[in-house]
Design an enzyme around this catalytic site. Structure first.
Site, PDB file in Angstrom:
ATOM      1  N   GLU A 122       0.930  -1.084  -0.067  1.00 43.54           N
ATOM      2  CA  GLU A 122       0.098  -0.069  -0.021  1.00 43.54           C
ATOM      3  C   GLU A 122       1.150   1.308  -0.083  1.00 43.54           C
ATOM      4  O   GLU A 122       1.642   1.675   1.075  1.00 43.54           O
ATOM      5  CB  GLU A 122      -0.907  -0.109   1.265  1.00 43.54           C
ATOM      6  CG  GLU A 122      -2.104   0.879   1.202  1.00 43.54           C
ATOM      7  CD  GLU A 122      -2.365   1.640   2.400  1.00 43.54           C
ATOM      8  OE1 GLU A 122      -2.057   2.610   2.130  1.00 43.54           O
ATOM      9  OE2 GLU A 122      -2.921   0.967   3.338  1.00 43.54           O
TER      10      GLU A 122
ATOM     11  N   CYS B 152      -3.608   7.600   4.583  1.00 43.65           N
ATOM     12  CA  CYS B 152      -3.437   6.946   3.216  1.00 43.65           C
ATOM     13  C   CYS B 152      -4.578   7.396   2.309  1.00 43.65           C
ATOM     14  O   CYS B 152      -4.522   7.908   1.144  1.00 43.65           O
ATOM     15  CB  CYS B 152      -3.766   5.420   3.376  1.00 43.65           C
ATOM     16  SG  CYS B 152      -2.952   4.693   4.773  1.00 43.65           S
TER      17      CYS B 152
END
Lengths: 528, 528
Positions: free
Chosen positions: A258, A295
């Protein structure tokens, strides 16, 4: 100075003499914290993987109930030591203890561990599939030791030794080699101590959890490509992640990444007319929360040129100017945010507010808003998608719908994409044009809601096309899907019934397990 | 000489002037076949991907029923032209028309296309997952154009334009760019003509199928890493496959590989005592069928030292000596088989029978059996796992159980692993020791049956750990699982109900679709 803290390898807390060391920092004071942590060397890393592999081999005799008991017990132990853990995380991250660490992130962490426990018990993550007529049966089974690299921005809920990747790997039956994030080694150590104690108390093999704090780059690449490793889960910067991906790919080892995401938010004209103040509020909350260190922080906003969008930008700019400036996680984050903003400016973005360090306590950077025209974006779309991780956002103003669509076509893969639209249909034609272009570029498509806040739901996708992640078919959040990252598809062809794993035998092992039998899902036993 | 055959790009059969060309061969005569085929250049390849991408974009307005109709219509068209297709395949591969091509492989091919059609209609491959309380919904959706590199050994059932990968990609809603295998370009052309006609008749966009025959290595790498490509499926040699994998990995493009496999078969002592003749028969059939040119050909047999195993080896050797020698697919296959046998010999394997070209018609190599001791295997296990693709097998004789387990621990990832054991329990203790070591190294674990024969079943796994494939979680055979290789996980968070894809709306779109709703599988509508 405090003593050097040990690593956890092969069921032992141990210190390897004569290693380079490092210390954590208090971001609010920019001063180092007292504890000293080692940079592990290859023999230590190799021992950790070997110990995890031996543990993995021995796990067959335990079964999911034991894994579940460990996860639940560990969650309770975290709660028992919450004041100390939250205090350490507060010192290491400058996140407020309340509500962020104690009332949001810690409960999320223990909830994830308990959801993973329930999924281990349920066994449905294995997707048992049975072809009765041909006597072919298959399911997902644990892959082997999993190395978890945790990010800097969630010291508890994505911590390498307590977060979503950890919970998913353990619940799937994979021992974890945790590589602490170097910005919160102390929090990681406290959590690992509780994990270790919980392993003892639930009588699981102690090699289920290994902890190291830091490696050099070469050894990190050696770790993710180790022949005895099952897979790696990495959350962090794109550059380090891609170096690890290259090493893992060469060795044929799955690595789930990620990496980075600017999380485009398309704000259509009708919604600004309808409820600008509300959208501005929601944007402010999402973009500045935790100093923007999420994120799924909305780093890129797409607008259509016109008075409405101008008013929207003006309103956001005023709020950015007056909003408090949060403390960033480290000097590295501050530097990389400053570099990111500079890159955006060099690529043609204009600064509206912010654009320099300061304005708050410790490591910090002023709340920063930049704008760029759609046509300019199209001439330099790669640089203008540089992630400025932190409290900065870029607004792209497209001249017309065609330009807006062209901008969307240039977007890299992202974790999320949002579309805000008028409630009563004013934007519906535009939505119908925008959605098919945005949809394939993002893992999670959102309506009328900012992207921060990643619910732990079986339907969640915290993933997306490259370079947001390394593979568009997997999610890092959402049990049970996230567990299947750490699994292999295991088929049994003509295998005698008593030799099958319980999930594939004729009798449903839990009476509740859903299995795909001869074309449909059922909880029934397989008929003879 | 015959005219140069056109490629199929952008809905047109076309010839690009001044391209290098190549011809197929008749393996039985070793003579070139008359038709001439081009090596495509980058502009042609790029056009094919762009046309496929534009087609992909337009597909949303069609829906699964149309894809299903195409696949079924195409299957019927293949059947209508079966004599010509089988004839061409026979000339290009030297496989017998009966039963292999006409009565086994062609029906398997059309059956796969029809199974894929049914799966497209059923939609269950998308695994719709709905969290009603949080209004988060997700499913697998098609990823984009898929490039298929077909192998040499199944001119119909794994053909790039009619095989399992093709069927799975189309059924998932992904246009296919087929890269023909250069050993059967004519068969591929005939099939593509039928696909093209079927597209026309079912009124799907003609860009759904593109066909090129050959590229140079650099352009092949450019193809699999093209920014508009969704994914690649490759079946073929390890060296070419790994070069493509490296290119695709660098670009972050999923690539599914089926590379090579020696498919270990463990024959335990009890089963030899019980039914040696039967096991020898089964081994002969599996290892020499199609001149051993199967992905799941049993290339490595593991035995425990003793009189029983000696008798088994002796019996196989006699049968190998007397069995007819099949024709190999090409001079390349013959050379690579000879090289493989040489590598095994250099690594310490001893020749029992065969070991040289000849013995049959055209390209051929004598049925070859080699043996090596377990201790020798352990000293050079990498070279001794060299795949000798064709009618050759290596028997490893371990001194005792510990050595047998050590040999298994050295095995690379394989598609299959078999264990033959005594029916009434004589081998059960050995089985219990062997199975846990073999299981994690193979995609499909088999009892009492040879590995060739890959059933098209939802429970099949034609996959396995690296280097048998590139990822242990995916299968190339078995609908619907094989379709999910060509998909991304697409989440909808707070998206207004009418804007959702039909699979995720409250009402079940087919009334039969299985969906995972709030923790359980159901065919019911979602309640309001």
């Amino acid at each position: 100075m405090s003593q050097e803290q040990p690593v956890l390898i092969g069921a032992k807390w141990r210190v390897t003499p004569d290693r380079p060391t490092f210390q954590g920092f208090n971001p609010r004071t920019t001063e180092p914290l007292p504890d000293i942590y080692p940079v592990s060397n290859w023999p230590d890393i190799d021992s950790a993987v070997r110990a995890a592999f031996e543990t993995f081999r021995s796990l067959a005799s335990y079964g999911p109930e034991r894994l579940a008991a460990f996860l639940e017990h560990y969650a309770s132990r975290i709660e028992s030591r919450r004041a100390e853990i939250v205090g350490m995380a507060e010192r290491e991250t400058a996140y407020p203890a309340e509500p962020r660490l104690n009332s949001v992130e810690l409960p999320r962490t223990t909830d994830q561990l308990r959801q993973a426990a329930a999924a281990a018990r349920d066994r449905g993550w294995t997707l048992p599939t049975i072809d009765v007529a041909k006597n072919i049966r298959s399911m997902f089974r644990p892959l082997g030791p999993v190395c978890v690299f945790g990010p800097n921005n969630f010291p508890l809920a994505f911590n390498s030794v307590s977060g979503g990747d950890f919970a998913a790997a353990i619940a799937a039956g994979c021992p974890v080699i945790a590589k602490a994030n170097t910005s919160h080694p102390g929090t990681t150590r406290l959590l690992a101590e509780e994990a270790f104690a919980a392993l003892k108390e639930t009588e699981l093999p102690l090699g289920m959890v290994q902890l190291i704090y830091r490696t050099d780059h070469k050894d990190g690449e050696g770790l993710v490509s180790h022949s005895l490793l099952g897979a790696t889960a990495y959350t962090g910067s794109r550059s380090a992640g891609l170096a690890l991906k290259a090493a893992a790919d060469r060795a044929g080892k799955p690595i789930y990444l990620e990496l980075s995401s600017v999380n485009p938010v398309v704000v259509l004209p009708g919604v600004i007319r309808e409820r600008m103040a509300q959208v501005v509020d929601e944007f402010l909350g999402s973009s500045l929360m935790g100093a923007g260190q999420f994120c799924t922080n909305p780093g890129l906003v797409l607008l259509l040129a016109g008075e409405l969008s101008q008013a929207f930008i003006k309103s956001v700019a005023e709020r950015f100017r007056s909003a408090p400036v949060g403390t960033l996680l480290s000097g590295g984050v501050q530097k990389s945010l400053a570099d990111g903003v500079k890159t955006l400016q060099s690529a043609g973005a204009e600064l509206v507010v912010g654009g320099e360090p300061g304005g708050g306590q410790g490591f910090c950077y002023r709340n920063t808003l930049l704008t760029v025209s759609g046509s300019r974006f199209l001439t330099n779309s790669e640089a203008l998608q540089t992630e400025a991780f932190g409290n900065a956002s870029l607004f792209v103003v497209a001249e017309n719908v065609d330009e807006l669509l062209a901008v969307i076509d240039k977007l890299e893969g992202n974790l999320t994409g949002c579309i805000y639209s008028h409630r009563s249909g004013e934007d519906d034609t535009l939505y119908a044009a925008v959605e098919p272009r945005l949809r394939p570029r993002v893992g999670r498509l959102i309506n009328d809601k900012m992207p921060t806040g990643v619910a732990v739901s079986p339907a969640m996708n915290h993933g997306g096309p490259y370079p947001a992640t390394g593979h568009p078919g997997f999610t890092a959040v959402g049990i049970p899907a996230s567990m299947r990252r750490f699994a292999m598809l295991a088929c049994y062809d003509n295998v005698r019934e008593p030799r099958l794993p319980p999930e594939l035998r004729d009798k449903n092992p839990t009476t509740m397990l859903w299995r795909f039998v001869s074309g449909g899902w059922t909880q029934a036993d397989v008929g003879h």
